[in-house]
Design a protein around this motif. Sequence first.
Motif, PDB file in Angstrom:
ATOM      1  N   HIS A  81       0.822  -1.214   0.000  1.00 46.94           N
ATOM      2  CA  HIS A  81       0.000   0.000   0.000  1.00 46.94           C
ATOM      3  C   HIS A  81       0.854   1.263   0.000  1.00 46.94           C
ATOM      4  O   HIS A  81       0.350   2.345  -0.258  1.00 46.94           O
ATOM      5  N   ARG A  82       2.122   1.131   0.287  1.00 46.87           N
ATOM      6  CA  ARG A  82       3.037   2.279   0.302  1.00 46.87           C
ATOM      7  C   ARG A  82       3.960   2.282  -0.922  1.00 46.87           C
ATOM      8  O   ARG A  82       4.933   3.009  -0.960  1.00 46.87           O
ATOM      9  N   GLY A  83       3.661   1.398  -1.884  1.00 43.50           N
ATOM     10  CA  GLY A  83       4.396   1.399  -3.138  1.00 43.50           C
ATOM     11  C   GLY A  83       5.496   0.365  -3.263  1.00 43.50           C
ATOM     12  O   GLY A  83       6.173   0.298  -4.285  1.00 43.50           O
ATOM     13  N   TRP A  84       5.695  -0.458  -2.235  1.00 42.05           N
ATOM     14  CA  TRP A  84       6.730  -1.485  -2.294  1.00 42.05           C
ATOM     15  C   TRP A  84       6.250  -2.674  -3.110  1.00 42.05           C
ATOM     16  O   TRP A  84       5.056  -2.943  -3.209  1.00 42.05           O
ATOM     17  N   GLY A  85       7.198  -3.435  -3.650  1.00 43.79           N
ATOM     18  CA  GLY A  85       6.900  -4.663  -4.368  1.00 43.79           C
ATOM     19  C   GLY A  85       8.088  -5.602  -4.285  1.00 43.79           C
ATOM     20  O   GLY A  85       9.126  -5.270  -3.696  1.00 43.79           O
ATOM     21  N   ARG A  86       7.958  -6.761  -4.900  1.00 50.02           N
ATOM     22  CA  ARG A  86       9.012  -7.782  -4.854  1.00 50.02           C
ATOM     23  C   ARG A  86      10.339  -7.305  -5.430  1.00 50.02           C
ATOM     24  O   ARG A  86      11.385  -7.849  -5.112  1.00 50.02           O
ATOM     25  N   ASN A  87      10.311  -6.292  -6.272  1.00 50.93           N
ATOM     26  CA  ASN A  87      11.529  -5.806  -6.918  1.00 50.93           C
ATOM     27  C   ASN A  87      11.955  -4.422  -6.429  1.00 50.93           C
ATOM     28  O   ASN A  87      12.736  -3.755  -7.109  1.00 50.93           O
ATOM     29  N   SER A  88      11.444  -3.992  -5.297  1.00 54.67           N
ATOM     30  CA  SER A  88      11.806  -2.664  -4.784  1.00 54.67           C
ATOM     31  C   SER A  88      13.293  -2.572  -4.477  1.00 54.67           C
ATOM     32  O   SER A  88      13.901  -1.515  -4.656  1.00 54.67           O
ATOM     33  N   LEU A  89      13.868  -3.651  -3.999  1.00 55.07           N
ATOM     34  CA  LEU A  89      15.309  -3.717  -3.741  1.00 55.07           C
ATOM     35  C   LEU A  89      15.854  -4.935  -4.477  1.00 55.07           C
ATOM     36  O   LEU A  89      15.219  -5.994  -4.476  1.00 55.07           O
TER      37      LEU A  89
END
Length: 131
Positions: A81-89
């Motif tokens: 919900h804050r914009g993170w996903g599996r590929n954020s890092l």
Amino acid sequence: MRGKQMFLFLVFVAVLITSGTVSAHHGSAAYESSKSVTVKGTVTSFEFVNPHVRFYIDVKDDKGNVEHWSGEMGPPSMLTHRGWGRNSLKPGDEITVTGHPSKNGSPSMIVQKVVLSTGEELKMGGGGEEY
């Protein structure tokens, strides 16, 4: 009578299973909430999984020695919900992380802030709360 005994046995087993799961969740109790530490390093691993998202970074000290740090964040559902996903890092990303250090002195923290090498801050939540 046998049906009632079986029902009570199943309820007992369900309570045992549930109580073990609940007591295993530690939240932020293992971290020094009154202290803050900032480290800069290279991402080696990113785990976007329940119950808490975790990442691992290699941090070099002023003598060039590498220390392996870990960061713990909230659950994937909250971070999504804050914009993170599996590929954020991704492994190889350079990041700066601020958080509350572990009480036992290990190189780990509960994360308050993540800043990419571009200067972009990945949102953690309102007011910098952990989760």
